[in-house]
Design an enzyme around this catalytic site. Structure first.
Site, PDB file in Angstrom:
ATOM      1  N   GLU A  18     -58.600  75.932 -23.944  1.00 58.79           N
ATOM      2  CA  GLU A  18     -58.627  76.660 -22.673  1.00 58.79           C
ATOM      3  C   GLU A  18     -60.040  76.840 -22.142  1.00 58.79           C
ATOM      4  OE1 GLU A  18     -56.180  80.268 -22.683  1.00 58.79           O
ATOM      5  OE2 GLU A  18     -55.105  79.464 -24.405  1.00 58.79           O
ATOM      6  N   ASP A  92     -51.392  82.406 -28.903  1.00 56.33           N
ATOM      7  CA  ASP A  92     -50.652  83.585 -28.458  1.00 56.33           C
ATOM      8  C   ASP A  92     -49.660  83.163 -27.381  1.00 56.33           C
ATOM      9  OD1 ASP A  92     -52.193  83.249 -26.128  1.00 56.33           O
ATOM     10  OD2 ASP A  92     -53.670  84.723 -26.768  1.00 56.33           O
TER      11      ASP A  92
END
Length: 545
Positions: A18, A92
């Site tokens: 990310e 997550d």
DNA sequence: CAGTGAGCGAGCTTCCGCTTGACTT
């Protein structure tokens, strides 16, 4: 020669994360044959300009996030040339959703794709991750859909309803912002309802062995005249020590920083706006001086912790070294990242706000691994004795707090209310130096500062590390709160909005709404509950016409 | 003939959470 080059080209493997900062680090660890690219967060989301959810089926429509189509085209071109694609987005719920959309975009290329997870960025953990690729966890992805769709329905269905009902434009409702607003409004109501009361205490001042200390009679006189008759008597009296106790108490060091505590402490100590704290922390992270600044985990790399403890020993002495601690995680903790700490112990060339914030993080980190402070707490009860009348039941209380050993406070000072109280013998009789009346006032609760609000939200489990600063910003942008001398003050319209929601949609300003939602999401993540059924149950409870 | 009402479409607005530059004021 030609063979070698073509082998390198065809042998290229692609790793997707990310954050571009992470990408730079990981490419160093993986080395030859790997390209590492960053998505810069989500690539697909609900459309910003319409609901994007079918109200019958609750089926969401995800579209490219602005600017991400172009960014991802480049990633796709690289993937075409790769022999293997590794999706290493955060471990997550949100990271899993990103992984899902990345895989959806790449799967038609017919290149092997693996999902990998890692909890810290070290050469070992990255290598281990790459060696054990798995699948995208669809339960986690569904939980993200549920979270996203529920937030969208609340935001986009209730906000227009609120505007229409109040006849005001630009108002908003949200699962996070509305409870936050309620906190600010209810605190203001307490302040408005607060009646300032003055009262009077009688204080006796003593001196023993050149140490001055005072004892307070814990009786509140409403008017100073009422205290006067007692004053006369007490000035002629002696005081007997009827009780004396002392206790050594350890004051434990604070936990290392996470996003919420960094924001609230930096807001309080450095007088920085929480948005500024976050921007500055991001810069420190990008320069490689601190770990990832958006985290809700207190976990610290054991090797680094040992390094910091060695430093404490060398710099302050071995009695300042604490013990390796691990902290119980809250149920909402997602655990993708470590605590916020310096990456090393070399002094970076920083100045101004960056330096101040870096030093705060350094000192807090060291303190979290340092020894407790040792305090000596003394308490005494003194009773006045009158000639002829004997003892009177008027307990005067004296308290002393002394610092025996500073421990972590040497590295990370905190405000302590120290007061002297000498050792006293029970039965000992003392003559007061003077008896005085002290005027006191009851105090209203303070308004929230930005930092105090963030801290409260975190305690209630409302909001995420990446959004705390934005929540405060949103409340200001909606003209729900204004800043006054560093404190958040709600506007007229804020009262109106909270009252409306209390009446019409009490669920959305219930402080435990997020927790209840998280419990439901937990079941979705375990695969024991259908995500759309969850959204239906929660959203239908609002009954929007 | 003028006023009213229903229905429709356009345009604007709104959520939370993940991540940084590329934009504009």
């Amino acid at each position: 020669m030609l063979w070698t080059i073509s082998h390198l080209l065809t042998g290229m493997k692609l790793f997707i994360v990310e954050s571009p900062t992470k990408a730079k680090t990981i490419v160093r660890y993986l080395g030859r044959g790997w390209r590492v690219e960053a998505t810069l967060g989500h690539i697909k989301d609900l459309p910003p300009d319409n609901l994007g959810v079918d109200m019958e089926s609750l089926e969401p429509t995800f579209v490219w996030v602005r600017g991400k189509k172009k960014l991802f085209d480049r990633i796709r071109e690289l993937a075409k040339k790769a022999t293997f694609v590794c999706i290493g987005t955060d471990p997550d719920r949100e990271g899993e959703a990103i992984a899902y959309f990345v895989r959806e975009e790449l799967k038609r290329l017919n290149i092997p794709i693996g999902r990998v997870v890692f909890y810290e960025i070290t050469p070992d953990s990255i290598r281990q991750a790459v060696e054990a690729p798995g699948e995208v966890n669809t339960h986690l992805v569904k939980a993200q859909f549920a979270r996203r769709v529920l937030d969208r329905l609340i935001g986009y269905r209730l906000s227009p309803y609120l505007c229409k009902a109040t006849g005001k434009l630009g108002l908003s409702v949200g699962r996070v912002q509305s409870p936050a607003l309620r906190l600010v409004v209810e605190r203001e109501r307490e302040i408005i309802a607060f009646k300032k009361r003055e009262y009077y205490h009688i204080k006796a001042v003593f001196e023993k062995g050149s140490v001055e200390f005072s004892a307070l009679w814990n009786y509140r006189f409403e008017r100073v005249e009422n205290a006067k008759p007692y004053l006369e008597k007490l000035r002629r009296a002696l005081f007997e020590v009827s009780l004396f106790s002392e206790e050594r108490k350890e004051k434990e060091p604070p936990k290392p920083f996470i996003t919420s505590s960094l924001q609230s402490v930096a807001n309080q100590r450095l007088k920085m706006k929480v948005e500024q704290v976050q921007k500055t922390a991001q810069k420190l992270y990008e320069q490689g001086y601190i770990t990832y600044p958006r985290t809700d985990s207190h976990r610290m790399n054991q090797q680094k912790a040992q390094e910091f403890m060695d430093y404490i020993k060398k710099t302050y002495g071995s009695n300042y070294v604490g013990k390796l601690r691990s902290f119980p995680q809250k149920s909402t903790t997602q655990g993708a990242h470590e605590c916020i700490r310096p990456t090393g112990l070399t002094t970076p060339p920083l100045k101004g706000g960056e330096l101040a914030l870096y030093e705060l993080i350094l000192h807090r980190t060291l303190a979290s691994l340092a020894s407790p402070a040792l305090l000596l707490e003394r308490r005494a009860v003194l009773n006045p004795l009158y000639e002829g009348k004997g003892r009177e039941e008027m307990p005067f209380m004296a308290k002393g707090l002394e610092l025996l050993f500073d421990g972590y406070l040497r590295i990370y000072p905190e405000e302590l209310e120290l007061s002297a109280l000498p050792f006293l013998q029970e039965g000992e009789v003392l003559k007061p130096k003077k008896i005085v009346v002290e005027k006191r006032q009851t105090q209203p609760p303070p308004r929230y500062t930005e930092g105090a609000l963030v801290k409260k939200l975190e305690e209630l489990g409302i909001g995420r590390p990446s959004t705390y600063a934005t929540i405060v910003k949103t409340l200001k942008e909606r003209n729900y709160v204004v800043e006054e001398k560093g404190y958040l003050k709600p506007t007229e319209v804020a009262f109106e909005v909270v009252d409306f929601l209390k009446e019409k949609f009490p669920g959305v300003i219930d402080y435990s709404f997020t927790n209840q939602m998280e419990q439901g999401l937990d079941e979705v993540e375990k695969g024991s509950r259908d995500w759309q059924e969850l959204v239906r149950e929660f959203f239908l409870s609002f009954k929007v016409e």
